[in-house]
Design a protein around this motif. Structure first.
Motif, PDB file in Angstrom:
ATOM      1  N   ASP A   1       0.837  -1.193   0.000  1.00  0.00           N
ATOM      2  CA  ASP A   1       0.000   0.000   0.000  1.00  0.00           C
ATOM      3  C   ASP A   1       0.881   1.256   0.000  1.00  0.00           C
ATOM      4  N   TRP A   2       0.284   2.308  -0.590  1.00  0.00           N
ATOM      5  CA  TRP A   2       0.981   3.589  -0.659  1.00  0.00           C
ATOM      6  C   TRP A   2       0.682   4.418   0.575  1.00  0.00           C
ATOM      7  N   ASN A   3       1.709   5.028   1.109  1.00  0.00           N
ATOM      8  CA  ASN A   3       1.514   6.046   2.134  1.00  0.00           C
ATOM      9  C   ASN A   3       1.375   7.394   1.399  1.00  0.00           C
ATOM     10  N   SER A   4       0.499   8.260   1.892  1.00  0.00           N
ATOM     11  CA  SER A   4       0.295   9.532   1.181  1.00  0.00           C
ATOM     12  C   SER A   4       0.120  10.669   2.176  1.00  0.00           C
ATOM     13  N   GLU A   5       0.399  11.860   1.683  1.00  0.00           N
ATOM     14  CA  GLU A   5       0.250  13.066   2.487  1.00  0.00           C
ATOM     15  C   GLU A   5       0.048  14.234   1.504  1.00  0.00           C
ATOM     16  N   THR A   6      -0.955  15.106   1.805  1.00  0.00           N
ATOM     17  CA  THR A   6      -1.220  16.266   0.959  1.00  0.00           C
ATOM     18  C   THR A   6      -0.642  17.509   1.616  1.00  0.00           C
ATOM     19  N   VAL A   7       0.146  18.271   0.825  1.00  0.00           N
ATOM     20  CA  VAL A   7       0.801  19.464   1.346  1.00  0.00           C
ATOM     21  C   VAL A   7       0.548  20.620   0.371  1.00  0.00           C
ATOM     22  N   ALA A   8       0.794  21.814   0.851  1.00  0.00           N
ATOM     23  CA  ALA A   8       0.635  23.016   0.007  1.00  0.00           C
ATOM     24  C   ALA A   8       1.732  24.009   0.349  1.00  0.00           C
ATOM     25  N   ASN A   9       2.092  24.794  -0.634  1.00  0.00           N
ATOM     26  CA  ASN A   9       3.054  25.880  -0.470  1.00  0.00           C
ATOM     27  C   ASN A   9       4.426  25.412  -0.006  1.00  0.00           C
ATOM     28  N   VAL A  10       4.815  24.161  -0.300  1.00  0.00           N
ATOM     29  CA  VAL A  10       6.147  23.648   0.028  1.00  0.00           C
ATOM     30  C   VAL A  10       6.681  22.934  -1.200  1.00  0.00           C
ATOM     31  N   SER A  11       8.018  22.640  -1.158  1.00  0.00           N
ATOM     32  CA  SER A  11       8.624  21.944  -2.295  1.00  0.00           C
ATOM     33  C   SER A  11       9.398  20.714  -1.855  1.00  0.00           C
ATOM     34  N   LYS A  12       9.227  20.270  -0.571  1.00  0.00           N
ATOM     35  CA  LYS A  12       9.831  19.008  -0.154  1.00  0.00           C
ATOM     36  C   LYS A  12       9.044  18.437   1.024  1.00  0.00           C
ATOM     37  N   PHE A  13       9.215  17.138   1.202  1.00  0.00           N
ATOM     38  CA  PHE A  13       8.518  16.411   2.260  1.00  0.00           C
ATOM     39  C   PHE A  13       9.467  15.356   2.821  1.00  0.00           C
ATOM     40  N   VAL A  14       9.567  15.214   4.181  1.00  0.00           N
ATOM     41  CA  VAL A  14      10.517  14.314   4.832  1.00  0.00           C
ATOM     42  C   VAL A  14       9.758  13.135   5.439  1.00  0.00           C
ATOM     43  N   VAL A  15      10.179  11.925   5.035  1.00  0.00           N
ATOM     44  CA  VAL A  15       9.628  10.696   5.620  1.00  0.00           C
ATOM     45  C   VAL A  15      10.634  10.214   6.654  1.00  0.00           C
ATOM     46  N   ALA A  16      10.245  10.145   7.934  1.00  0.00           N
ATOM     47  CA  ALA A  16      11.169   9.772   9.012  1.00  0.00           C
ATOM     48  C   ALA A  16      11.012   8.295   9.373  1.00  0.00           C
ATOM     49  N   GLY A  17      12.044   7.764  10.104  1.00  0.00           N
ATOM     50  CA  GLY A  17      11.980   6.406  10.625  1.00  0.00           C
ATOM     51  C   GLY A  17      12.169   5.334   9.584  1.00  0.00           C
ATOM     52  N   THR A  18      12.953   5.615   8.579  1.00  0.00           N
ATOM     53  CA  THR A  18      13.174   4.626   7.517  1.00  0.00           C
ATOM     54  C   THR A  18      14.388   3.775   7.849  1.00  0.00           C
ATOM     55  N   PRO A  19      14.468   2.544   7.337  1.00  0.00           N
ATOM     56  CA  PRO A  19      15.700   1.757   7.452  1.00  0.00           C
ATOM     57  C   PRO A  19      16.817   2.445   6.673  1.00  0.00           C
ATOM     58  N   THR A  20      18.065   2.039   6.968  1.00  0.00           N
ATOM     59  CA  THR A  20      19.219   2.659   6.304  1.00  0.00           C
ATOM     60  C   THR A  20      19.351   2.127   4.885  1.00  0.00           C
ATOM     61  N   PHE A  21      19.404   3.071   3.954  1.00  0.00           N
ATOM     62  CA  PHE A  21      19.684   2.816   2.545  1.00  0.00           C
ATOM     63  C   PHE A  21      18.881   1.660   1.980  1.00  0.00           C
ATOM     64  N   VAL A  22      17.563   1.891   1.891  1.00  0.00           N
ATOM     65  CA  VAL A  22      16.671   0.926   1.228  1.00  0.00           C
ATOM     66  C   VAL A  22      15.924   1.688   0.145  1.00  0.00           C
ATOM     67  N   PRO A  23      15.487   0.990  -0.943  1.00  0.00           N
ATOM     68  CA  PRO A  23      14.812   1.676  -2.041  1.00  0.00           C
ATOM     69  C   PRO A  23      13.351   1.966  -1.717  1.00  0.00           C
ATOM     70  N   TYR A  24      12.839   3.110  -2.200  1.00  0.00           N
ATOM     71  CA  TYR A  24      11.432   3.522  -2.057  1.00  0.00           C
ATOM     72  C   TYR A  24      10.903   3.936  -3.439  1.00  0.00           C
TER      73      TYR A  24
END
Length: 1257
Positions: A737-760
């Protein structure tokens, strides 16, 4: 021969029969309101008297008080101002001019009064005519003299319109081919204008009424003029032929003309009156024949034939000319006239028919010719020739003047003719005389008559040079001679250079308000003064201070568009001119477009049109369309599109949710115009986004996060309000499943708590209040990296040679890399050299070095190592985050290599046939030295190399002496060191053996006049030798010997102990040079140098110290004192006695001690020697002291001494000392002058003992 007397020549004669020069026309119509003037002018010598006849009867002028004759003229003035009628003086008048040499007659002059009679009173009834029928309105003017000019007008004095249907005939009548209802009017008025009286007579108005009570019937053409089928026309030669055909018909006929017997003369033919009149000017006999005119309409045609006959009143073929004859000469008067019918010729003498004139045996009349044979003095007369036929007559006067006159030249004396080169020159020699003078020409010295090319001789005496050259300039003499004498005249011809514009103005294209200069440079003959004239468009320059005319240019400051045009530079002299033109175009940025209009609105499009502004002489290349978005970026104009300059309309594609304003700019070669006024605001409706954000990236900034970034959409791209971004991500191959988030007036988004160096997998989609954007693409990114945790294992080194090693390792597992593998990094450093002399303190001087091997590698090469050394290294893996731990350090050795080049190579001793070389060991031995290799070869003056010789030397030697070398020879040396690996690079130098074997050291003081300043010997090039100087009144003479190949030799000098630069003077191929201008009382350092082509010093001689002695100023010229002269005489006598004693003593074989010579003749400029400095042997003329056989004597006369290496120069005795071949020293006592010294120096032979003694004595 006979002489045809022209007006320009006849004035020079002392006797001249009368000649009529001016008379009234044959048919003379006079104005009754003005006095009657009948002209009759004549000339002759003596001046003629005048008389008149009227109607064949003598007209007594004195009896009529109203008639006067002008003084010295035959012109009559008849005064009719008192009321007398001109009719009373009508008649045929003839003027007679006579003097003692003959009588001349004028034409018969018919005097008639001009007449302009009134129209007779008449009652003209109205004319009624059926529509479509023909009509002729008669004018019938009264007969006038001359005939009147006819035209038709209305009551308002407006000419009646004429056409193919309505036109005026040659007789003045008005012809209607068919009438129409609009022809009804009551003011058809015929006017007659009488040209002499300038009066206009008017006919009674004619009324025309057109009725149409019957239907129009079309009909074929019928001629109104001429009325018959055939007509005839007579015209005189030279007059105007006018043929007329006017036809009626319905529809209106068209008229055409042909000549049956030939073509109409195109240049003399014209059609008038709507083709109804054929007009031929200057009629000739060839115009006679049959002419057809044709009238044609759609119902048919009709023809008329006109027979034209051409007659001719008499005309001259050859009119008689005035004849001047010398006594006993022969001449002819010819009177030939043409005409149709042929005219009859009648001769008169002095106004009397020739048959009634006195007999003259020298005269014979043959029809149109009078022959004069052996005329006598007193036979002068005026002859008249009268040619007559039924259409007129011709009367001509020609005199016979029998004269005996010596020649005279009428051309002014010393006339100067100036012509331009290559143009024809005409030198006039106008002369007269009887008999006719013969003219000859001479140039300059009159050595020979000018004949043939390039001269052309005219009958009137003029000399023509068709193509004048400068060589034709000079003095010309024309000589006119006949049997009675000779006359000459001098004229001068100057041939000038043509005026030429050598630098002409160029076509200029400039911007408004800039300055422009048209250059017009002229080359002309120095004796001619040119005048420059500037024109603009073939007119004068504007009267404006902005136009500045200089001697060779035209400057226009701050040009405007009114200055455009063609500018012409005209250079005038009194003889010729030259002109050139250039165009000026003033350009400017185009004017702004106007009248912008929006049409054809669409959901996402609109059409924009405009009117271009003035392009200002530079074509518009394109139009730039800009827009302003008042909703998102008000006040900012953006480029939308461009269209070619030929278009004035553009279809614009628009975006949703934008409040557009448009403007247009024009572009030409000069630049952009100002923007147009903007359009009104054009709004587009909102919509869902058409695109998603671009430049999407996904990467970790920390080891436990994933940063997703993108390039946001602009307001124009948003397509509507409420712009947002839907961020979607999932771990690749792990999450479904896809994780999603809607944002406005920004140009980047940070996903925290990821494993080290894995593909997304990552997606970013745009959306607004009107919907979502298109389906976004999936991009692959990785979460953040961490430092590697493992070091490479199993590290080993393979040494390939003395400077290259290859390191190997086992790659680190991907899991231990903990990031994207970037590569492996090798750290290495030199621990120490393996040479025994290397101490511990030098072991770590080598800096640590690094090599990167990118990618997943397991080995790499390390270049640039030092031979014969011990190295340490370790290996580390690195990723995007940094390096991992280092492997264990590994030590390896490099083997021996070839050594570096020896540190130096130099000469420590140089002799005639040997050189001692010294060198230093190489700084980089790179192993155990096993020896040196020395090779050398000779080099001659042409840089050719001799045979190569090689020596192998042990490693512990650093010098060698080479024997058996050639004297004064250059050698090239190569020395290299070697190890077990072989020889290394060589050090190369060139040295030369020398001729002078003297010792380099001198314990004795040097001469103050000439000293050698000896630097260390290895720095002095041995190509120079025997450098010496001699100071005299003219300067310091520097001499030397040179054996080098270079040919650029200079003498350099500088004041001793001075900080100035060395001065240099070039030597021109000799081995001596005189330095002039040295200051008295100063000491100079002097040297001779040889330079390469690049002006670099290659060889340099020893430095010589030259002292210029101070000269005492002379206050009294003692040479003119009596006591001084007596003293000199006494000294001369004493010297003579001394010479006699010496000569006697020598003849007895006695010895002459050198020591005594030194005491008796010491040179005051040479420092005296002490007794213990050196002793000389006594002079002897035996040959016991000559050099041994096989020894070599240099050209300077010096020899190497057998007992010692010391030289006299080194011991301070100066550079001029010389040994003779027998060993005796004579130079210090020589009385030779400086000039003799130079010659002795250049001689290849040593002076003989006798010469030496003579010099001493």
């Amino acid at each position: 021969g006979s002489f045809i007397c022209m007006h320009s020549l006849c004035g020079g004669f002392s006797e001249l029969p009368p000649t009529i020069t001016h008379q009234s026309p044959k048919d003379y119509i006079v104005d009754p309101r003005e006095n009657i003037v009948i002209h009759c002018e004549a000339r002759g010598k003596p001046h003629p008297s005048f008389s008149w006849t009227r109607n064949g009867i003598h007209f007594d002028v004195d009896k009529d008080a109203k008639v006067i004759m002008k003084p010295r003229s035959g012109t009559l003035v008849i005064d009719i101002s008192g009321g007398e009628k001109a009719e009373a003086y009508e008649g045929v008048y003839q003027c007679t001019a006579r003097n003692e040499h003959g009588t001349a007659l004028s034409n018969n002059i018919i005097i008639r009064q001009s007449r302009s009679p009134l129209w007779s009173k008449e009652q003209i009834k109205p004319i009624f005519v059926q529509e479509g029928m023909p009509l002729v309105l008669r004018c019938q003017p009264p007969a006038g003299l001359p005939p009147p000019i006819i035209f038709w007008m209305d009551n308002n004095f407006q000419r009646l319109p004429q056409s193919r249907r309505v036109s005026q005939g040659l007789n003045g009548d008005l012809y209607f081919s068919n009438v129409m209802t609009e022809d009804s009017r009551s003011d058809y008025i015929c006017y007659a204008r009488f040209p002499h009286t300038q009066t206009i007579q008017q006919k009674q108005p004619i009324t025309v009424r057109v009725f149409n009570n019957e239907p129009l019937e079309e009909r074929q053409p019928v001629f109104l003029v001429p009325s018959d089928f055939v007509s005839a026309k007579l015209v005189l030669r030279g007059q105007v032929l006018e043929l007329e055909c006017i036809a009626e018909g319905l529809p209106t006929p068209e008229i055409s003309w042909i000549k049956v017997s030939g073509e109409l003369p195109a240049k003399r033919t014209s059609f008038q009156n709507f083709e109804k009149t054929l007009r031929i000017v200057h009629v000739s006999e060839a115009d006679a024949g049959e002419y057809h005119c044709t009238a044609k309409n759609r119902l048919g045609s009709t023809h008329h034939i006109i027979h034209v006959s051409v007659k001719a009143s008499p005309y001259w073929i050859s009119a008689p000319q005035n004849l001047v004859l010398a006594p006993l000469e022969t001449g002819v008067l010819t009177c030939r006239a043409g005409g149709n019918p042929k005219p009859t010729i009648a001769w008169f003498m002095n106004g009397v028919p020739i048959e009634n004139s006195p007999e003259d045996s020298s005269r014979t009349v043959e029809d149109d010719t009078i022959i004069f044979t052996e005329v006598q003095t007193g036979s002068s007369a005026v002859y008249q020739c009268n040619a007559t036929n039924e259409y007129g007559y011709l009367l001509s006067n020609a005199f016979l003047n029998v004269l005996a006159e010596p020649p005279r030249v009428l051309t002014p004396l010393n006339t100067v003719y100036q012509v331009i080169m290559d143009k024809p020159a005409f030198l006039n020699c106008v002369s007269f005389g009887s008999p006719i003078p013969r003219v000859t020409w001479f140039k300059d010295s009159r050595s020979s008559i000018l004949v043939g090319d390039p001269y052309v001789f005219h009958d009137n005496g003029t000399l023509e040079i068709p193509v004048a050259r400068v060589v034709h300039s000079g003095k010309y003499t024309c000589v006119a001679r006949n049997s009675l004498g000779i006359s000459e005249n001098h004229v001068y011809l100057e041939v000038k250079e043509p005026t030429r514009i050598v630098k002409q103005p160029e076509y200029m294209v400039v911007q408004r308000n800039s300055d422009v200069v048209f250059v017009c440079k002229v080359k002309h003959d120095p004796s001619l003064i040119p005048t420059m004239i500037w024109l603009k468009d073939n007119g004068e320059l504007p009267d404006d201070e902005r136009f500045i005319v200089d001697s060779e240019s035209l400057t226009i400051r701050e040009v405007t568009e009114n200055d455009e045009g063609t500018y012409t530079c005209i250079m005038n002299t009194t003889l010729d001119q030259d002109s050139v033109s250039a165009k000026l175009s003033v350009v400017e940025k185009p004017d702004a477009p106007t009248d912008l209009e929006l049409t054809d609105p669409g959901v996402r499009s609109v059409q924009l049109s405009w009117i271009p502004g003035d392009e200002h002489n530079s074509p518009i290349k394109k139009f730039l369309i800009q827009y302003e978005d008042a909703l998102h970026s008000s006040g900012t104009w953006n480029n939308l599109t461009e269209v070619p300059g030929t278009k004035t309309m553009a279809h614009l594609k628009l975006s949703p949710y934008v409040h557009y304003s448009f403007r247009v700019l024009a572009v030409n070669d000069v630049g952009y115009s100002l923007p147009s006024l903007p359009t009104h605001v054009y709004k587009t409706k909102p919509a869902a986004p058409d695109e998603n954000p671009s430049d999407i990236k996904a990467m970790g900034m920390e080891h436990s996060n994933l940063v997703i970034s993108w390039k946001p959409l602009t307001g124009l791209q948003s397509n509507g309000p409420g712009l947002q971004y839907n961020i979607m991500w999932r771990q690749m191959d792990v999450d479904k499943d896809w994780n999603s988030e809607t944002v406005a007036n920004v140009s980047k988004f940070v996903v925290a708590g990821t494993p080290t160096f894995v593909p997304y997998e990552v997606k970013v989609q745009a959306l607004n209040d009107y919907g979502n954007g298109p389906k976004p693409p999936i991009i692959i990114g990785y979460s953040g990296e961490d430092l590697p945790v493992s070091a490479p294992e199993n590290v080993w080194v393979r040494v390939q040679n003395s400077t290259l090693a290859e390191v190997h390792w086992e790659p680190v597992p991907a899991k231990a890399v903990r990031g994207r593998l970037q590569g492996y990094r090798v750290y290495y450093w030199k621990e120490r050299s393996l040479h025994r002399h290397t101490t511990h303190s030098h072991a770590h001087h080598m800096e640590q070095q690094t090599l990167n091997f990118t990618g997943n590698r397991s080995h790499g090469k390390i270049p640039g190592l030092h031979p014969y050394s011990i190295y340490l290294l370790n290996v580390r893996v690195f990723n995007g985050r940094g390096e991992g731990p280092a492997s264990s350090s590994l030590s390896f050795k490099t083997p021996e290599g070839v050594p570096g080049r020896p540190a130096f190579l130099r000469v420590t001793n140089s002799n005639l046939d040997s050189l001692t070389l010294e060198w230093g060991p190489p700084h980089e031995r790179n192993g155990h030295l096993t020896g040196y290799i020395l090779t050398y070869q000779s080099v001659n003056n042409t840089n050719e190399f001799g045979q190569l010789k090689e020596l192998v030397l042990p490693p512990n030697e650093t010098s060698i002496t080479l024997h058996n070398l050639k004297y004064s020879m250059r050698y090239k040396f190569y020395i290299s060191a070697k190890t077990l690996k072989g020889p290394g690079s060589s050090t190369t130098e060139e040295f030369a053996t020398i001729m002078d074997g003297g010792s380099p050291d001198s314990p004795h003081p040097l001469s103050p006049t000439s000293q050698y300043l000896r630097p260390p010997q290895h720095k002095v090039s041995p190509v120079f030798g025997n450098v010496s100087s001699s100071v005299g009144e003219d300067g310091a003479l520097i001499s030397w010997e040179y054996w080098g190949p270079e040919r650029h030799i200079y003498v350099e000098y500088i004041v001793e102990n001075s900080d100035e630069d060395w001065q240099k003077e070039m030597v021109n191929g000799s081995q001596s040079h005189m330095l002039k201008g040295l200051k008295e009382g100063l000491a100079y350092k002097v040297r001779v140098v040889a330079k390469s082509h690049a002006d670099q010093t290659v060889h340099r001689s020893e430095e010589l110290l030259v002292t210029v002695p101070a000269m005492a100023s002379r206050q009294v010229d003692i040479a003119t004192q009596g006591w001084f002269i007596g003293l000199m005489c006494a000294i001369a006598l004493l010297i003579l006695i001394l010479l006699i004693v010496c000569f006697i003593k020598r003849n007895k074989g006695g010895k002459y001690p050198v020591k005594e010579k030194e005491a008796a003749h010491a040179d005051p400029e040479v420092q005296p020697m002490k007794d213990d400095d050196i002793t000389f042997g006594e002079y002897s003329d035996n040959e016991d002291h000559k050099p041994l056989k096989g020894s070599r004597t240099p050209s300077s006369g010096t020899v190497k001494r057998d007992e010692s290496d010391d030289s006299l120069v080194d011991y301070g005795e100066g550079g001029d000392g010389q040994f003779n071949e027998d060993g005796s020293f004579i130079g210090q006592y020589s009385g030779k002058t400086e000039r003799d010294g130079v010659q002795a120096h250049e001689s290849s032979e040593a002076p003989s003992p006798v010469n030496a003694m003579n010099s001493f004595v």
